[in-house]
Write an enzyme that holds these catalytic residues in place. Structure first.
Site, PDB file in Angstrom:
ATOM      1  N   HIS A 109       2.835  -0.937   8.593  1.00  0.00           N
ATOM      2  CA  HIS A 109       1.665  -0.492   8.362  1.00  0.00           C
ATOM      3  C   HIS A 109       1.375   0.447   7.175  1.00  0.00           C
ATOM      4  O   HIS A 109       0.767   0.017   6.198  1.00  0.00           O
ATOM      5  CB  HIS A 109       0.793   0.068   9.417  1.00  0.00           C
ATOM      6  CG  HIS A 109      -0.738   0.398   9.109  1.00  0.00           C
ATOM      7  ND1 HIS A 109      -1.689   0.011   9.711  1.00  0.00           N
ATOM      8  CD2 HIS A 109      -1.114   1.553   8.401  1.00  0.00           C
ATOM      9  CE1 HIS A 109      -2.756   0.591   9.436  1.00  0.00           C
ATOM     10  NE2 HIS A 109      -2.557   1.526   8.259  1.00  0.00           N
ATOM     11  N   GLU A 110       2.211   1.404   7.260  1.00  0.00           N
ATOM     12  CA  GLU A 110       2.353   2.333   5.968  1.00  0.00           C
ATOM     13  C   GLU A 110       3.004   1.840   4.831  1.00  0.00           C
ATOM     14  O   GLU A 110       2.776   1.865   3.570  1.00  0.00           O
ATOM     15  CB  GLU A 110       3.066   3.835   6.500  1.00  0.00           C
ATOM     16  CG  GLU A 110       2.397   4.259   7.754  1.00  0.00           C
ATOM     17  CD  GLU A 110       0.995   4.620   7.468  1.00  0.00           C
ATOM     18  OE1 GLU A 110       0.412   4.873   6.106  1.00  0.00           O
ATOM     19  OE2 GLU A 110       0.082   4.623   8.161  1.00  0.00           O
ATOM     20  N   HIS A 113       0.943  -0.252   2.578  1.00  0.00           N
ATOM     21  CA  HIS A 113       0.059   0.551   1.659  1.00  0.00           C
ATOM     22  C   HIS A 113       0.911   0.822   0.416  1.00  0.00           C
ATOM     23  O   HIS A 113       0.441   0.529  -0.787  1.00  0.00           O
ATOM     24  CB  HIS A 113      -0.268   1.741   2.232  1.00  0.00           C
ATOM     25  CG  HIS A 113      -1.271   1.815   3.085  1.00  0.00           C
ATOM     26  ND1 HIS A 113      -2.785   1.449   2.970  1.00  0.00           N
ATOM     27  CD2 HIS A 113      -1.251   2.309   4.538  1.00  0.00           C
ATOM     28  CE1 HIS A 113      -3.479   1.658   4.003  1.00  0.00           C
ATOM     29  NE2 HIS A 113      -2.594   2.013   4.987  1.00  0.00           N
TER      30      HIS A 113
END
Length: 208
Positions: A109-110, A113
């Site tokens: 998820h990170e 980014h």
């Protein structure tokens, strides 16, 4: 002058002496008691960094693979993870270890980014917009949600600052002041091709 004949020595309370031949015959000192709870890890995780580099190389992003770091941050409470670009840094909440599969999912998820910001260059994008969703799909987590639903301890922080766009009057609540000039993302996308435009710079309107 002290008369030694009046002294009375009692050796009956002394421990029984047992002869020994070598130091090895001595009874070893008791081992220290084990910690009741495993210490929360803090700092960089080499195994997760290696895993992250492999994912970036698979997506043909060797530059990010050279720079990326992954660390545990025990100061994170309700936040599952945090990504910092262009530093290519990812921080994870140690409490994720208590939930099966959440370390890898939050890591991706990170990382999504970082990939989304890198692919966009100088163009402004929404944190969980289509660029981020595409990066999630590339990492094998299509349909990833913007917010986690893990039962992590939450701390409510009052957002006392209100910023507004001078064009569309959209408001943004903040805990702290913006560190650099920040414009309305909606107006920049509509009227400036996604680039920063000072006409839509958010202005501080209230401070409780």
């Amino acid at each position: 002058m002290l008369d030694l004949s009046q002294l009375n020595f009692d050796f009956s309370a002394l421990p029984h002496w047992v002869p020994f031949r070598t130091v090895r015959d001595l009874t070893p000192a008791p081992a220290p008691a084990a910690a009741e709870e495993e210490a929360i890890p803090d700092g960089r995780d080499e195994a997760l960094e290696e895993q992250t580099r492999a994912m970036l190389l698979a997506l043909d992003l060797p530059g990010g693979a050279k720079l990326v770091t992954v660390a545990w941050n025990a100061r994170l409470r309700s936040t599952a993870g945090y990504a910092r670009y262009p530093g290519w840094a990812i921080e994870l909440n140690p409490l994720l270890r208590e939930f099966e599969g959440q370390v890898e999912r939050t890591l991706k998820h990170e990382l999504a980014h970082l990939i989304a910001y890198h692919r966009s260059g100088r163009r402004r994008i929404e944190p969980h917009g289509r660029e981020w969703r595409q990066a999630c799909a590339d990492l094998g987590i299509p349909g990833e949600k913007a917010q986690h639903r893990l039962p992590l301890p939450r701390k409510e922080v009052e957002r006392k600052l209100t910023y507004a766009c001078p064009a569309c009057q959209t408001t943004v609540q903040r805990v702290r002041k913006f560190r650099r000039p920040t414009a309305c993302l909606k107006c920049c996308n509509l009227h400036a091709g996604g680039q920063y435009d000072g006409r839509f710079r958010l202005a501080l309107v209230t401070r409780n």
